[in-house]
Design an enzyme around this catalytic site. Structure first.
Site, PDB file in Angstrom:
ATOM      1  N   TYR B 136       0.845  -1.200   0.000  1.00  0.00           N
ATOM      2  CA  TYR B 136       0.000   0.000   0.000  1.00  0.00           C
ATOM      3  C   TYR B 136       0.882   1.253   0.000  1.00  0.00           C
ATOM      4  O   TYR B 136       0.605   2.231  -0.699  1.00  0.00           O
ATOM      5  CB  TYR B 136      -0.932   0.000   1.219  1.00  0.00           C
ATOM      6  CG  TYR B 136      -2.040  -1.031   1.109  1.00  0.00           C
ATOM      7  CD1 TYR B 136      -3.192  -0.746   0.393  1.00  0.00           C
ATOM      8  CD2 TYR B 136      -1.924  -2.278   1.705  1.00  0.00           C
ATOM      9  CE1 TYR B 136      -4.202  -1.686   0.269  1.00  0.00           C
ATOM     10  CE2 TYR B 136      -2.923  -3.227   1.600  1.00  0.00           C
ATOM     11  CZ  TYR B 136      -4.063  -2.938   0.880  1.00  0.00           C
ATOM     12  OH  TYR B 136      -5.058  -3.872   0.758  1.00  0.00           O
ATOM     13  N   ASN B 159     -12.255   0.562  -5.865  1.00  0.00           N
ATOM     14  CA  ASN B 159     -11.878   0.391  -7.269  1.00  0.00           C
ATOM     15  C   ASN B 159     -13.104  -0.062  -8.071  1.00  0.00           C
ATOM     16  O   ASN B 159     -13.644  -1.137  -7.813  1.00  0.00           O
ATOM     17  CB  ASN B 159     -10.764  -0.663  -7.347  1.00  0.00           C
ATOM     18  CG  ASN B 159     -10.398  -1.041  -8.777  1.00  0.00           C
ATOM     19  OD1 ASN B 159     -10.832  -0.379  -9.714  1.00  0.00           O
ATOM     20  ND2 ASN B 159      -9.604  -2.087  -8.914  1.00  0.00           N
ATOM     21  N   CYS B 167      -6.243  -4.439  -8.266  1.00  0.00           N
ATOM     22  CA  CYS B 167      -6.019  -4.016  -6.887  1.00  0.00           C
ATOM     23  C   CYS B 167      -5.690  -5.202  -5.977  1.00  0.00           C
ATOM     24  O   CYS B 167      -5.205  -5.007  -4.862  1.00  0.00           O
ATOM     25  CB  CYS B 167      -7.231  -3.246  -6.362  1.00  0.00           C
ATOM     26  SG  CYS B 167      -8.785  -4.129  -6.464  1.00  0.00           S
ATOM     27  N   HIS B 168      -5.938  -6.427  -6.476  1.00  0.00           N
ATOM     28  CA  HIS B 168      -5.592  -7.600  -5.648  1.00  0.00           C
ATOM     29  C   HIS B 168      -4.071  -7.765  -5.535  1.00  0.00           C
ATOM     30  O   HIS B 168      -3.602  -8.530  -4.711  1.00  0.00           O
ATOM     31  CB  HIS B 168      -6.230  -8.870  -6.230  1.00  0.00           C
ATOM     32  CG  HIS B 168      -5.815  -9.171  -7.642  1.00  0.00           C
ATOM     33  ND1 HIS B 168      -6.473  -8.643  -8.735  1.00  0.00           N
ATOM     34  CD2 HIS B 168      -4.789  -9.913  -8.145  1.00  0.00           C
ATOM     35  CE1 HIS B 168      -5.882  -9.065  -9.851  1.00  0.00           C
ATOM     36  NE2 HIS B 168      -4.847  -9.836  -9.516  1.00  0.00           N
ATOM     37  N   GLU B 194      -1.957 -16.330  -9.925  1.00  0.00           N
ATOM     38  CA  GLU B 194      -0.924 -15.613 -10.685  1.00  0.00           C
ATOM     39  C   GLU B 194       0.460 -16.186 -10.396  1.00  0.00           C
ATOM     40  O   GLU B 194       1.305 -16.273 -11.284  1.00  0.00           O
ATOM     41  CB  GLU B 194      -0.987 -14.111 -10.365  1.00  0.00           C
ATOM     42  CG  GLU B 194      -2.300 -13.480 -10.831  1.00  0.00           C
ATOM     43  CD  GLU B 194      -2.274 -11.956 -10.866  1.00  0.00           C
ATOM     44  OE1 GLU B 194      -1.218 -11.370 -10.576  1.00  0.00           O
ATOM     45  OE2 GLU B 194      -3.323 -11.368 -11.191  1.00  0.00           O
TER      46      GLU B 194
END
Lengths: 156, 201
Positions: B136, B159, B167-168, B194
């Site tokens: 962040y 978002n 945003c993850h 991912e």
């Protein structure tokens, strides 16, 4: 203001019934399409506290008049009338007879039946659409229903 | 005699057909301001919405699809219709992403629902590569306000385009995932997806 999708979801079926009562089952689809496209265009300007169903019926009323006028312009007298168009209903289930009986009513009775009994509008709103007093609208709707009941009882 | 009760069956099918026709005519006349559809995904049902300019909203089920549609009606236009075609490309790309066959999205975006600092945060988020994370604080620095760490948290939570604007990929400084609009479990699942896809690549 609600997303327009919810307006279609909540009132689409009722407006289709009103259109059937006003212009018959065949032309009802065109009347419905014209009604909801015009409503979509005008929707952002609708006052937030409006009665949406009454507003849609008002638009359907104008579009039905247009459809009926266009039909009258296209009507050409012929020696051998063609087959009457299909009502779009399954034959033999009685529903087509009802819409045919509604279509046979005098225009004012037909409209008063559509706006009060099908759309559920109170008689003062019905009168605002068809002209005349609420009492006259009530009488026309009652006469229309009496005729339908008679036709129905004869048919069955 | 009840006129209303005499035509029950078939009406829903007919209205559905008329709805389809309405969508086509509205699009042709340029009055389909917001089109939407839903998509089943491994992180629950997603609401996808687009204006003529691009994808404007992705919402998780737990955020409330109805609430998301209400916000679109209020802030973009009440001319909102269920019209899947405009979202077909995004839906296909999301399916490829969840299958581990896609690392980024190639659709026009409409960032109407984010302005000011939140918009700057989205720009930073869009630059975090697939399979990596940023803290962040790192996002705050990237957005030009290093001390606005909490505001970055809010910007991520609000978002309008989660998944598409990733945003993850923003995690706590200690490496733990932190909160997510789609739920902590969904965030963990996306980061794992991912990671696995990157290792496999």
């Amino acid at each position: 203001m609600e997303p327009f999708e919810r307006v279609v979801d909540q009132h689409g079926a009722v407006v289709l019934r009103v259109c059937r009562a006003l212009v018959g089952a065949d032309a009802a689809q065109d009347a419905w399409s014209e009604t909801f496209l015009a409503a979509l265009v005008a929707y952002p300007r609708l006052r937030p506290d409006s009665d949406v169903r009454a507003w849609l019926v008002t638009i359907a009323h104008r579009k039905a008049v247009d459809v009926l006028r266009a039909q009258a312009r296209r009507a050409v007298p012929v020696a051998d009338p063609p087959e009457p168009p299909s009502s779009g209903e399954h034959p033999g289930d009685g529903r087509a007879d009802v819409w045919a009986a509604v279509a046979a009513l005098p225009p004012k009775q037909r409209r008063c039946v559509a706006y009060h009994h099908v759309a559920g509008l109170p008689y003062d709103e019905v009168a605002a659409l068809v002209g005349g007093t609420p009492a006259a609208a009530r009488r026309a709707a009652a006469d229309g229903i009496a005729t339908l009941r008679r036709t129905w009882e004869e048919a069955s | 005699m009840d006129v209303v009760a005499l035509d029950g069956t078939g009406l829903e099918v007919e209205v559905e057909d008329l709805h389809h026709r309405l969508v086509l005519r509205a699009a042709a006349q340029g009055v389909l301001d917001v089109a939407y559809r839903t998509l089943d995904s491994p992180v629950g049902s997603l609401l996808l919405a687009a204006t003529g300019a691009g994808v404007v909203r992705v919402a998780f089920e737990r955020q409330g699809h109805d609430a998301a549609l209400d916000e679109l009606a209020r802030r973009v236009s009440p001319r909102v219709l269920r019209a899947p075609a405009r979202l077909d490309a995004l839906a296909r790309q999301l399916e490829e992403y969840f299958a581990g066959r896609r690392t980024g999205f190639d659709v026009p975006l409409d960032l109407t629902l984010a302005s000011g600092f939140r918009r700057r945060v989205l720009d930073v988020l869009g630059g975090i590569p697939f399979g990596t994370t940023l803290s962040y604080a790192g996002v705050a620095g990237g957005a030009g306000s290093p001390r606005a760490v909490r505001a970055v948290g809010t910007a991520c939570a609000r978002n309008p385009l989660p998944l598409v604007v990733p945003c993850h990929r923003v995690v706590r400084s200690d490496g733990s995932p932190g909160e997510y609009a789609g739920g902590a479990a969904a965030k963990g699942r996306l980061l794992e997806l991912e990671r696995a896809a990157r290792v496999g690549a």
